[in-house]
Design a protein around this motif. Structure first.
Motif, PDB file in Angstrom:
ATOM      1  N   THR A 223      -9.308   1.102   3.051  1.00 59.53           N
ATOM      2  CA  THR A 223      -8.412   2.265   2.786  1.00 59.53           C
ATOM      3  C   THR A 223      -9.162   3.053   1.617  1.00 59.53           C
ATOM      4  O   THR A 223      -9.440   2.259   0.458  1.00 59.53           O
ATOM      5  CB  THR A 223      -6.908   1.968   2.563  1.00 59.53           C
ATOM      6  OG1 THR A 223      -6.445   1.347   3.588  1.00 59.53           O
ATOM      7  CG2 THR A 223      -6.210   3.325   2.160  1.00 59.53           C
TER       8      THR A 223
ATOM      9  N   GLN B 163      -9.237   6.136  -0.985  1.00 59.98           N
ATOM     10  CA  GLN B 163      -8.385   7.127  -1.954  1.00 59.98           C
ATOM     11  C   GLN B 163      -9.149   8.300  -2.428  1.00 59.98           C
ATOM     12  O   GLN B 163      -9.980   7.874  -3.126  1.00 59.98           O
ATOM     13  CB  GLN B 163      -7.516   6.225  -2.828  1.00 59.98           C
ATOM     14  CG  GLN B 163      -6.751   5.131  -2.293  1.00 59.98           C
ATOM     15  CD  GLN B 163      -5.647   5.726  -1.581  1.00 59.98           C
ATOM     16  OE1 GLN B 163      -5.074   6.681  -1.629  1.00 59.98           O
ATOM     17  NE2 GLN B 163      -5.115   4.837  -0.581  1.00 59.98           N
TER      18      GLN B 163
ATOM     19  N   SER C  21      -5.445   9.747   1.481  1.00 60.45           N
ATOM     20  CA  SER C  21      -5.729   8.118   1.582  1.00 60.45           C
ATOM     21  C   SER C  21      -6.487   8.290   3.418  1.00 60.45           C
ATOM     22  O   SER C  21      -5.596   8.654   4.321  1.00 60.45           O
ATOM     23  CB  SER C  21      -4.469   7.603   1.594  1.00 60.45           C
ATOM     24  OG  SER C  21      -4.422   6.131   2.137  1.00 60.45           O
TER      25      SER C  21
END
Length: 189
Positions: free
Chosen positions: A164, A166, A139
């Motif tokens: 963010t 991932q 992450s």
């Protein structure tokens, strides 16, 4: 034209570094947004479309404006930038331990009359692509906004935007094949 853009980028970087010691108080509220697509199940090297926008909410024109990304080392790479829309400069800081850290800067307005001021009520976009590298954690947070040590404005709540990202889960290795017993190896031979 590419040479002129490169020369302008170097000039803007030099001016930015020279002014980094000063704190600039902007005469208007500047807001920043950042979006990314895709954001999940990312493979190393996969292009991620980023859209960065900056809005001058007013009441005045902003004579000088620079936006900076979060600092990164080897977690991401820049894939492409729409230079007709914005010009991102890679800012490199050499560290005492022999490594370097990086930051992207978007010189939006001003800087010695090289760029015009940003008028009140205007929103400017910047489209670019980045890619996570194998060194990125599962992450990873990436942000863009007003550099807190360089610029401030009347409303700091909208000065920085974050996404963010991932990475895809790493697949488990296949199960090992059972070895043949000595008797089966002899029969096979």
């Amino acid at each position: 034209m590419t040479f002129l853009r490169s020369l302008l980028g170097l000039l803007l970087t030099a001016v930015t570094v020279g002014m980094a010691q000063a704190q600039i108080v902007l005469p208007s509220d500047v807001g920043v947004t950042l979006t990314a697509s895709p954001t999940t199940d990312l493979q190393p090297g996969q292009p991620i479309d980023m859209t960065l926008t900056v809005t001058n909410y007013g009441p005045n024109d902003v004579p000088i404006l620079v936006l900076s990304s979060s600092i990164f080392v080897d977690e991401l790479s820049v894939v492409s930038v729409n230079s007709a829309e914005c010009f991102l400069v890679l800012d490199v800081a050499d560290l005492a331990n022999g490594t370097a850290e990086y930051r992207l800067d978007w010189n939006v307005a001003g800087l010695g009359g090289v760029l015009p001021p940003m008028p009140a009520g205007i929103t400017l976009p910047c489209h670019f692509q980045i890619a996570l590298t194998r060194s990125a954690p599962s992450s990873y947070t990436f942000s863009f906004g007003l550099p807190p040590t360089f610029e401030t404005d009347p409303n700091p709540s909208n000065d920085r935007a974050t996404v963010t990202l991932q990475r895809a889960a790493i697949a488990a290795p296949p199960p090992p094949l059972p070895a043949l017993s000595a008797t089966l190896q002899w029969l096979l031979a």
